[in-house]
Design a protein around this motif. Sequence first.
Motif, mmCIF file in Angstrom:
data_model
loop_
_atom_site.group_PDB
_atom_site.id
_atom_site.type_symbol
_atom_site.label_atom_id
_atom_site.label_comp_id
_atom_site.label_asym_id
_atom_site.label_seq_id
_atom_site.Cartn_x
_atom_site.Cartn_y
_atom_site.Cartn_z
ATOM 1 N N GLU A 99 13.939 -9.114 13.669
ATOM 2 C CA GLU A 99 14.300 -8.201 12.585
ATOM 3 C C GLU A 99 14.084 -6.747 13.045
ATOM 4 N N GLU A 107 0.829 -1.215 0.000
ATOM 5 C CA GLU A 107 0.000 0.000 0.000
ATOM 6 C C GLU A 107 0.858 1.258 0.000
ATOM 7 N N SER A 154 6.648 -9.722 5.540
ATOM 8 C CA SER A 154 7.074 -10.156 6.866
ATOM 9 C C SER A 154 6.679 -11.616 7.120
HETATM 10 P P1 NAD Z 1 4.059 -6.957 5.243
HETATM 11 O O1 NAD Z 1 4.079 -8.378 5.638
HETATM 12 O O2 NAD Z 1 3.461 -5.982 6.195
HETATM 13 O O3 NAD Z 1 3.236 -6.751 3.881
HETATM 14 C C1 NAD Z 1 3.629 -7.403 2.685
HETATM 15 C C2 NAD Z 1 2.461 -7.406 1.716
HETATM 16 O O4 NAD Z 1 1.419 -8.244 2.206
HETATM 17 C C3 NAD Z 1 1.804 -6.032 1.513
HETATM 18 O O5 NAD Z 1 1.520 -5.875 0.145
HETATM 19 C C4 NAD Z 1 0.530 -6.129 2.322
HETATM 20 O O6 NAD Z 1 -0.496 -5.280 1.881
HETATM 21 C C5 NAD Z 1 0.157 -7.576 2.114
HETATM 22 N N1 NAD Z 1 -0.710 -8.165 3.124
HETATM 23 C C6 NAD Z 1 -0.892 -7.793 4.417
HETATM 24 N N2 NAD Z 1 -1.745 -8.633 5.023
HETATM 25 C C7 NAD Z 1 -2.112 -9.556 4.098
HETATM 26 C C8 NAD Z 1 -2.968 -10.698 4.131
HETATM 27 N N3 NAD Z 1 -3.604 -11.077 5.236
HETATM 28 N N4 NAD Z 1 -3.106 -11.420 3.007
HETATM 29 C C9 NAD Z 1 -2.439 -11.081 1.872
HETATM 30 N N5 NAD Z 1 -1.628 -10.004 1.792
HETATM 31 C C10 NAD Z 1 -1.456 -9.261 2.895
HETATM 32 O O7 NAD Z 1 5.551 -6.584 4.872
HETATM 33 P P2 NAD Z 1 6.146 -5.160 4.473
HETATM 34 O O8 NAD Z 1 6.199 -4.311 5.712
HETATM 35 O O9 NAD Z 1 5.467 -4.648 3.284
HETATM 36 O O10 NAD Z 1 7.630 -5.548 4.029
HETATM 37 C C11 NAD Z 1 8.698 -5.662 4.929
HETATM 38 C C12 NAD Z 1 9.010 -7.111 5.192
HETATM 39 O O11 NAD Z 1 9.276 -7.764 3.969
HETATM 40 C C13 NAD Z 1 10.260 -7.302 6.036
HETATM 41 O O12 NAD Z 1 10.051 -8.322 6.975
HETATM 42 C C14 NAD Z 1 11.312 -7.731 5.013
HETATM 43 O O13 NAD Z 1 12.369 -8.487 5.547
HETATM 44 C C15 NAD Z 1 10.468 -8.534 4.083
HETATM 45 N N6 NAD Z 1 11.118 -8.651 2.768
HETATM 46 C C16 NAD Z 1 11.559 -9.881 2.386
HETATM 47 C C17 NAD Z 1 12.191 -10.027 1.170
HETATM 48 C C18 NAD Z 1 12.694 -11.377 0.704
HETATM 49 O O14 NAD Z 1 12.935 -11.523 -0.490
HETATM 50 N N7 NAD Z 1 12.847 -12.362 1.570
HETATM 51 C C19 NAD Z 1 12.379 -8.917 0.340
HETATM 52 C C20 NAD Z 1 11.922 -7.683 0.771
HETATM 53 C C21 NAD Z 1 11.273 -7.566 1.987
#
Ligand code: NAD
Length: 497
Positions: free
Chosen positions: A368, A172, A220
């Motif tokens: 993290e 978002e 996450s």
């Molecule tokens: P987040 O988990 O809050 O959100 C990720 C995505 O999931 C967003 O688009 C969000 O809208 C969506 N989402 C939220 N609830 C959901 C649900 N119930 N069902 C489906 N989709 C849902 O993560 P964030 O804050 O956007 O990103 C940061 C995290 O991402 C950190 O933990 C980071 O380490 C991780 N990350 C991992 C990688 C990797 O390749 N391993 C790469 C970049 C970031």
Amino acid sequence: MTLTSDDQSVATTYTTVDPRDGTPIESYPVVDVAGVAAIVERAHEAAAWWAGLGFAGRRRVLGAWKAAIARDAQGLVATISRETGKPEGDALLEVMLTLGHLDWAAKHAEPVLRRRRVKAGLMNYNQHASVGYEPYGVVGVIGPWNYPFYTPMGSISYALAAGNAVVFKPSELTPGTAVWIAGKWAEVCDRPVLQVATGDGGTGRALVAAGVDKVAFTGSTATAKRVMAACAETLTPLVAECGGKDALIVARDADLDAAADFVVFGAMGNAGQTCVGVERVYVEQPVAEALTAKVVERAKRIQAGGESATYGPMTLPSQAQVVSRHVADALEKGGTAVYGGLDSVGDRLVTPIVLADVPEDSDAVCHETFGPTVVINTVASIDEAVERANATDYGLGASVFTRDTHLGEATAARLRSGVVTINSVLGFAAVGALPFGGVKGSGFGRIHGADGLREFSTPKSIARQTRKAALNLLSLERSDRDMHLVAKLLPILHGKG
Ligand code: NAD
């Protein structure tokens, strides 16, 4: 505000802001359940056309898409920078790295996934055996905000190259980046093979439940668990790329200047908002003081925010509080702030923080942090460093610094993570052929490389009988003679251990 549109059922809109100064950027729809369903339905139709194009046809379109993005890269760079608050130079590197992967995926899809003959074995001489890789159909890609182009494109590029249509639900915080790349797609292909559904977690939930054939989630670990539970309802396969708590090990023989450079780059770059960022350093005691001094010397040169920023503000406003909590906990438990400290954490901007001798059970070591902080803990040996590095619930990346190639490789082999870099950090990120993903709480499945292409494909085996078998065993009317021969053959074939 409630809206409707011809194209998407739109419940509300929301407005993104530039994290650097809070300026509103643009409004985007929060696509609801009905809107997501309509998008996914269109994607299924487009998927059949896209799969039918074959490897060569898809490669042409992907090449044209890549070129269209590259030609207008400055527009994308500005969009990424505005939405995340990262310096434009960082956004430019992100675009460069990502297009390298798109190129790799487009060029290698055919050699990796085309049908190939496999050996059937002596007893099956009458079978022509082959394996091919077919697309799933529609892949739902859910992405984070920290690298809003590089990260989701690790799934999107490989899923498209493997012949799938994609529906992308961006974070978002960064919908503009997604809409920008979908716009470039529309310039080179008039079919909805790549579509974007903007919105929040609810839109993500709707996408997972909308009948997609595979979900590629990056975000996450906590959200991944919810996505996995939802996927379980329909047995939808999932690749989960989650958080990390990467450790960097410094041996006593390491080049300390190089190690310090990489520690600061890995820990503080992008304001520490990197899934494979360096969060913990384990350094052998004889060089601990010298390494810490070199890290601090470099951290002091960092410009957080402003005109010539090394890095920008925290993209997610609440992340500064997480950093603050972790630092407070580390200090309360007996750790030392050797540079910066609680005062470094502003509302949105966090200046570098270097912590030392932080107890292993504190939040700054176990969870993290995702901020421009690093913990440097001293160890007596590489064995102790490996043990501590492996002690978290995460397992995304890890690094080793040593001049001893054998020690570097042996240590890498003992680290429980999806990727290890030796004498660098993030050195793998641009290598198309290297699969990327984690173990343990960092997720499962792989993007990038041949494994990334296969992640978005289902293997199909074909066994074609070319002639009658000498032994007629696939019959309910097997002869005594044939069974007698099997009994004789068994110890000959398998009896030698
Ligand atoms: P987040 O988990 O809050 O959100 C990720 C995505 O999931 C967003 O688009 C969000 O809208 C969506 N989402 C939220 N609830 C959901 C649900 N119930 N069902 C489906 N989709 C849902 O993560 P964030 O804050 O956007 O990103 C940061 C995290 O991402 C950190 O933990 C980071 O380490 C991780 N990350 C991992 C990688 C990797 O390749 N391993 C790469 C970049 C970031």
